[in-house]
Enzyme design. Sequence first.
Site, PDB file in Angstrom:
ATOM      1  N   TYR A 199       1.529  -4.910 -10.686  1.00  0.00           N
ATOM      2  CA  TYR A 199       2.240  -5.638  -9.635  1.00  0.00           C
ATOM      3  C   TYR A 199       1.274  -6.556  -8.878  1.00  0.00           C
ATOM      4  O   TYR A 199       1.500  -7.757  -8.749  1.00  0.00           O
ATOM      5  CB  TYR A 199       2.932  -4.652  -8.686  1.00  0.00           C
ATOM      6  CG  TYR A 199       3.861  -5.344  -7.706  1.00  0.00           C
ATOM      7  CD1 TYR A 199       5.071  -5.871  -8.132  1.00  0.00           C
ATOM      8  CD2 TYR A 199       3.501  -5.505  -6.372  1.00  0.00           C
ATOM      9  CE1 TYR A 199       5.922  -6.533  -7.250  1.00  0.00           C
ATOM     10  CE2 TYR A 199       4.340  -6.160  -5.482  1.00  0.00           C
ATOM     11  CZ  TYR A 199       5.548  -6.669  -5.920  1.00  0.00           C
ATOM     12  OH  TYR A 199       6.378  -7.338  -5.048  1.00  0.00           O
ATOM     13  N   LYS A 203       1.219 -10.682  -9.095  1.00  0.00           N
ATOM     14  CA  LYS A 203       1.512 -11.422  -7.860  1.00  0.00           C
ATOM     15  C   LYS A 203       0.313 -12.292  -7.455  1.00  0.00           C
ATOM     16  O   LYS A 203       0.472 -13.404  -6.954  1.00  0.00           O
ATOM     17  CB  LYS A 203       1.909 -10.459  -6.738  1.00  0.00           C
ATOM     18  CG  LYS A 203       3.272  -9.811  -6.980  1.00  0.00           C
ATOM     19  CD  LYS A 203       4.370 -10.850  -6.933  1.00  0.00           C
ATOM     20  CE  LYS A 203       5.699 -10.364  -7.423  1.00  0.00           C
ATOM     21  NZ  LYS A 203       6.749 -11.392  -7.373  1.00  0.00           N
TER      22      LYS A 203
END
Length: 288
Positions: A199, A203
């Site tokens: 994640y 990102k």
Amino acid sequence: MSVIKKPAEKSRVAAEAAELFSLEGRTAIVTGALGLLGHEHCLALASAGANVIVLDLDDDGCGVFASELSDRFERTTFGVGTDITSRTSLRAACEYVLAEFGRIDVLVNNAAVNDKFENPLMAMELSGFEQYPLDAWERSIQVNLTGTFLTSQIFGAEMARVGNGSIINVASTYAMVAPDQRLYQRPDGIQAFLKSPAYSTTKGAILAFTKYLAAYWGNRGVRVNSLSPGGVENGQENYFIENYANRTMLGRMAQPADYRGALMFLASDASSYMTGANLVVDAGWTAW
Ligand SMILES: NC(=O)c1ccc[n+]([C@@H]2O[C@H](COP(=O)([O-])OP(=O)(O)OC[C@H]3O[C@@H](n4cnc5c(N)ncnc54)[C@H](O)[C@@H]3O)[C@@H](O)[C@H]2O)c1
């Protein structure tokens, strides 16, 4: 000393402010539109006057939500099941949009996956970096990164062709700072799970991609910015909500509607001199 404005001047100033944020007559596309924040992004764009295109995996769900938006805001909206990891699926959606609306003004790259380990007994075991599954890593890269790349390539190319557009890539606070794994520690001291490496990595890459594309399309009239939201309260366990709130300067998690203003700002002419930037809306999380 306060300046007292006459009613006519007041309404002129209000009209100018509304005009700045207006998306009247513009076409705005939102990926992951059926999710927690995607839904809110669609409401924000429709309330500012945009014709909203609802894209997500579930074709029926997209249609239902689009017609809800049409009824509520009296806009022409449109929903179509689209997988952002598939060039064919995106091309079909783009053809639909151009046939129906003839233009694309705003693209919100919002769809993403965020690992959730459903079985709490396995959560710690699988979410630790040493055991983190390769297929979970690859899936995140495919959706969060390759999906954003493909969606920008297909819809953004049309924006660049006509020389106008605003692309908003949804990142996260975890694009800028590492997850604080203590947040996921229960009051009895047991670590429930660990936030995944995929994640944060995907990102973080969204911020780099945003700057790349902003530079690439700057001279073609396409603005590209990131929006980095903080954590949204959404039925998490109390200990987590409290841990999270304590890490913010405003002492609370976000509500889904907290990002509407930022989205309208980035989508509209209110941000006309802004590109390659990352708008951080996180109650001070990353400033502390
Ligand atoms: N919720 C938060 O606390 C939070 C915080 C910071 C950033 N964000 C970011 O905001 C965005 C939205 O998050 P959310 O909480 O609404 O997530 P969500 O899981 O509620 O929604 C994500 C949506 O993306 C869709 N999706 C997944 N794969 C797709 C694909 N291949 N093609 C098309 N659609 C696909 C899902 O069907 C889902 O509707 C994400 O980019 C997320 O990283 C969320």
